[in-house]
Design a protein around this motif. Structure first.
Motif, PDB file in Angstrom:
ATOM      1  N   UNK A  37      -3.791   0.211   3.162  1.00  0.00           N
ATOM      2  CA  UNK A  37      -4.809  -0.775   3.508  1.00  0.00           C
ATOM      3  C   UNK A  37      -5.148  -1.530   2.228  1.00  0.00           C
ATOM      4  N   UNK A  38      -5.700  -2.704   2.388  1.00  0.00           N
ATOM      5  CA  UNK A  38      -6.200  -3.467   1.251  1.00  0.00           C
ATOM      6  C   UNK A  38      -7.370  -4.310   1.733  1.00  0.00           C
ATOM      7  N   UNK A  39      -7.753  -5.284   0.948  1.00  0.00           N
ATOM      8  CA  UNK A  39      -8.924  -6.086   1.301  1.00  0.00           C
ATOM      9  C   UNK A  39      -8.701  -6.913   2.561  1.00  0.00           C
ATOM     10  N   UNK A  40      -7.452  -7.010   3.029  1.00  0.00           N
ATOM     11  CA  UNK A  40      -7.133  -7.859   4.168  1.00  0.00           C
ATOM     12  C   UNK A  40      -6.977  -7.095   5.477  1.00  0.00           C
ATOM     13  N   UNK A  41      -6.459  -5.885   5.428  1.00  0.00           N
ATOM     14  CA  UNK A  41      -6.164  -5.177   6.683  1.00  0.00           C
ATOM     15  C   UNK A  41      -5.877  -3.705   6.427  1.00  0.00           C
ATOM     16  N   UNK A  42      -6.039  -2.929   7.493  1.00  0.00           N
ATOM     17  CA  UNK A  42      -5.444  -1.600   7.598  1.00  0.00           C
ATOM     18  C   UNK A  42      -4.093  -1.846   8.278  1.00  0.00           C
ATOM     19  N   UNK A  43      -3.003  -1.530   7.585  1.00  0.00           N
ATOM     20  CA  UNK A  43      -1.705  -1.982   8.067  1.00  0.00           C
ATOM     21  C   UNK A  43      -1.166  -1.173   9.239  1.00  0.00           C
ATOM     22  N   UNK A  44      -1.655   0.020   9.428  1.00  0.00           N
ATOM     23  CA  UNK A  44      -1.316   0.751  10.650  1.00  0.00           C
ATOM     24  C   UNK A  44      -1.956   0.054  11.855  1.00  0.00           C
ATOM     25  N   UNK A  45      -3.229  -0.271  11.729  1.00  0.00           N
ATOM     26  CA  UNK A  45      -3.919  -0.946  12.826  1.00  0.00           C
ATOM     27  C   UNK A  45      -3.357  -2.347  13.045  1.00  0.00           C
ATOM     28  N   UNK A  60      -0.466  -0.297  -6.305  1.00  0.00           N
ATOM     29  CA  UNK A  60      -1.717  -0.189  -7.070  1.00  0.00           C
ATOM     30  C   UNK A  60      -2.037  -1.509  -7.757  1.00  0.00           C
ATOM     31  N   UNK A  61      -1.017  -2.135  -8.320  1.00  0.00           N
ATOM     32  CA  UNK A  61      -1.197  -3.416  -8.999  1.00  0.00           C
ATOM     33  C   UNK A  61      -1.738  -4.478  -8.053  1.00  0.00           C
ATOM     34  N   UNK A  62      -1.305  -4.433  -6.792  1.00  0.00           N
ATOM     35  CA  UNK A  62      -1.762  -5.412  -5.808  1.00  0.00           C
ATOM     36  C   UNK A  62      -3.059  -4.996  -5.117  1.00  0.00           C
ATOM     37  N   UNK A  63      -3.631  -3.900  -5.587  1.00  0.00           N
ATOM     38  CA  UNK A  63      -4.938  -3.433  -5.115  1.00  0.00           C
ATOM     39  C   UNK A  63      -4.898  -2.868  -3.700  1.00  0.00           C
ATOM     40  N   UNK A  64      -3.776  -2.224  -3.354  1.00  0.00           N
ATOM     41  CA  UNK A  64      -3.711  -1.478  -2.103  1.00  0.00           C
ATOM     42  C   UNK A  64      -4.406  -0.135  -2.267  1.00  0.00           C
ATOM     43  N   UNK A  65      -4.957   0.323  -1.184  1.00  0.00           N
ATOM     44  CA  UNK A  65      -5.480   1.691  -1.117  1.00  0.00           C
ATOM     45  C   UNK A  65      -4.419   2.537  -0.441  1.00  0.00           C
ATOM     46  N   UNK A  66      -3.978   3.583  -1.124  1.00  0.00           N
ATOM     47  CA  UNK A  66      -2.893   4.430  -0.639  1.00  0.00           C
ATOM     48  C   UNK A  66      -3.495   5.777  -0.255  1.00  0.00           C
ATOM     49  N   UNK A  67      -3.484   6.073   1.037  1.00  0.00           N
ATOM     50  CA  UNK A  67      -4.232   7.233   1.539  1.00  0.00           C
ATOM     51  C   UNK A  67      -3.682   8.550   1.025  1.00  0.00           C
ATOM     52  N   UNK A  68      -2.360   8.722   1.067  1.00  0.00           N
ATOM     53  CA  UNK A  68      -1.758  10.015   0.736  1.00  0.00           C
ATOM     54  C   UNK A  68      -0.263   9.816   0.641  1.00  0.00           C
ATOM     55  N   UNK A  69       0.416  10.752   0.013  1.00  0.00           N
ATOM     56  CA  UNK A  69       1.881  10.712  -0.026  1.00  0.00           C
ATOM     57  C   UNK A  69       2.467  11.429   1.182  1.00  0.00           C
ATOM     58  N   UNK A  70       1.665  12.042   1.984  1.00  0.00           N
ATOM     59  CA  UNK A  70       2.158  12.763   3.176  1.00  0.00           C
ATOM     60  C   UNK A  70       2.111  11.834   4.365  1.00  0.00           C
ATOM     61  N   UNK A  71       3.279  11.560   4.934  1.00  0.00           N
ATOM     62  CA  UNK A  71       3.371  10.655   6.081  1.00  0.00           C
ATOM     63  C   UNK A  71       2.974  11.383   7.353  1.00  0.00           C
TER      64      UNK A  71
END
Length: 431
Positions: free
Chosen positions: A274-282, A420-431
């Protein structure tokens, strides 16, 4: 020359796919395996890369698709993991592919859209599109990085493959495609025509992975500003409207073609992002459901549309090739649209898969799985399969079943850095 695979895969006839007693898992396995044959039995015999298209009877030509080959590399990983081919066969095949790619003409490290599989020469995609294509290159690199992560052993052969992949990856001059530091990526550059196509990559589309990899590059990275001011701009980026009671965060009206939810997300794991624009799963789940609901409501009254027959995306159609979508609905259903959406809407996608297999298999099923599309109103069925359709079927079904490619791509340190550089929030490494 590419050595022939040690073992070809037996073809599964339409009568087997039509068996209504098959479990979901058994049917998915058959579909993945048959579709994988596009990239194995019917890969280009000289270089091992993916032909742009193969007929339902297995005939192809010398036109090789760079982006489709990236998808094919990911499909080879699935095949090795599933045991359809041996790990050694997969390693040998990909070694041939990567060596060949090292000799293909590149433009500031960027591959063209098409090449001749015999010679490696660039095949123009259009009058001025005869040079580097940064988007197709990103799809190729996405696949190559997955292969680098998968073949992580200590053997000389696996180490050599990783080094060769790293050379290709590190030589791509992503920042060249900012035209001297403009805050956006440009899709094409030609040694003959320069930036004449002037195609800025912005607005929600299939190119998120292009920006992530461009930001992640070890030696030729773009600034984050290019993502935020470039890609995340234009009238078709933010949406916020509701369709069929489903609110869509990003994209054009009614979401656009479904490949937006597929190509970048063969490797990028949307559940984590997810980032400031969207949750990409949703974002992707809602896009798929809007596409599904459009076909269920069927405002143009096309024959066959409904809960078991849906899915609009770029595909062949009676007039050639079109990016079909709810706002550009020409009555053509592409099997890849629903099948590659399986992670997002499993029940709806399995219902479509069973319809394609049970009711239309005798017309749609061929040597490489389902063909590119059909239009029941016109009694028209495509006679070939296309690399950029078949690859997502294998990969996204696998991501639904095991998360394999998501895990591999997200394990790349450079990808994590780029996100990280693009300011994404990365929930976990476990899919």
């Amino acid at each position: 020359m590419r050595s022939e695979p040690l073992r070809h895969l037996a073809s599964t006839p339409a009568s087997v796919v039509a068996d209504r007693d098959l479990s979901d898992e058994a049917l998915l396995d058959i579909v993945q395996r048959q579709t994988f044959r596009f990239f194995w039995d019917f890969a280009h015999p000289t270089c091992g890369l993916a032909r742009d298209r193969v007929s339902m009877t297995g005939e192809g030509n010398d036109l090789v698709a760079i982006g489709g080959s990236g998808f094919g590399i990911m499909a080879v990983i699935v095949a090795a993991e599933r045991g359809w081919i041996t790990r050694d066969d997969a390693l040998g095949h990909l070694t041939t592919v990567v060596r060949y790619l090292g000799d293909v003409p590149r433009y500031h490290g960027v591959f063209p859209h098409f090449i001749d599989g015999r010679t490696g020469a660039t095949v123009p995609f259009g009058a001025k599109d005869d040079g580097g294509d940064i988007v197709e290159t990103s799809f190729l690199i996405q696949g190559l990085l997955c292969a680098r992560q998968y073949f992580s052993g200590r053997s000389a052969a696996e180490s050599d493959l990783r080094r060769a992949i790293n050379r290709l990856w590190q030589e791509v001059e992503w920042n060249w495609h900012t035209r001297g530091g403009r805050p956006v990526l440009f899709w094409h550059w030609s040694p003959k025509h320069g930036w004449a196509m002037n195609h800025e990559i912005h607005g929600w589309n299939e190119c998120l992975v292009t920006y992530v990899l461009a930001a992640a590059s070890p030696h030729h990275a773009i600034d984050a500003e290019a993502y935020h001011r470039g890609f995340a701009s234009g009238p078709d980026f933010k949406n916020g409207h509701s369709y069929f009671g489903i609110k869509l965060p990003l994209g054009p009206p009614l979401g656009g073609p479904l490949f937006f939810a597929h190509y970048s997300f063969l490797g990028l794991a949307p559940k984590l992002l997810s980032d400031r624009y969207a949750d990409y799963w949703e974002q992707n789940r809602r896009h798929v459901l809007i596409n599904y609901q459009h076909c269920v409501h069927n405002p143009r009254g096309y024959r066959g549309y409904g809960p078991d027959c849906w899915g609009l995306t770029a595909s062949d159609d009676p007039g050639g090739y079109e990016a079909h979508a709810p706002d550009k609905d020409l009555g053509v259903i592409a099997p890849t649209a629903a099948l590659s959406s399986l992670p997002y809407a499993p029940a709806e996608c399995m219902r479509a898969l069973r319809h394609f297999a049970h009711d239309l298999g005798d017309k749609l099923w061929g040597e490489c799985g389902f063909s590119a599309g059909f239009a029941l109103d016109k009694d028209w069925y495509a006679t070939s399969s296309v690399a950029i359709d078949q690859g997502p079927i294998v990969v996204m079904i696998e991501n639904h079943r095991s998360g394999l490619l998501w895990t591999l791509f997200m394990s790349c340190p450079e990808v994590q850095h780029g996100l990280t550089k693009l300011d994404f929030r990365i929930a976990s490494h476990d899919v």
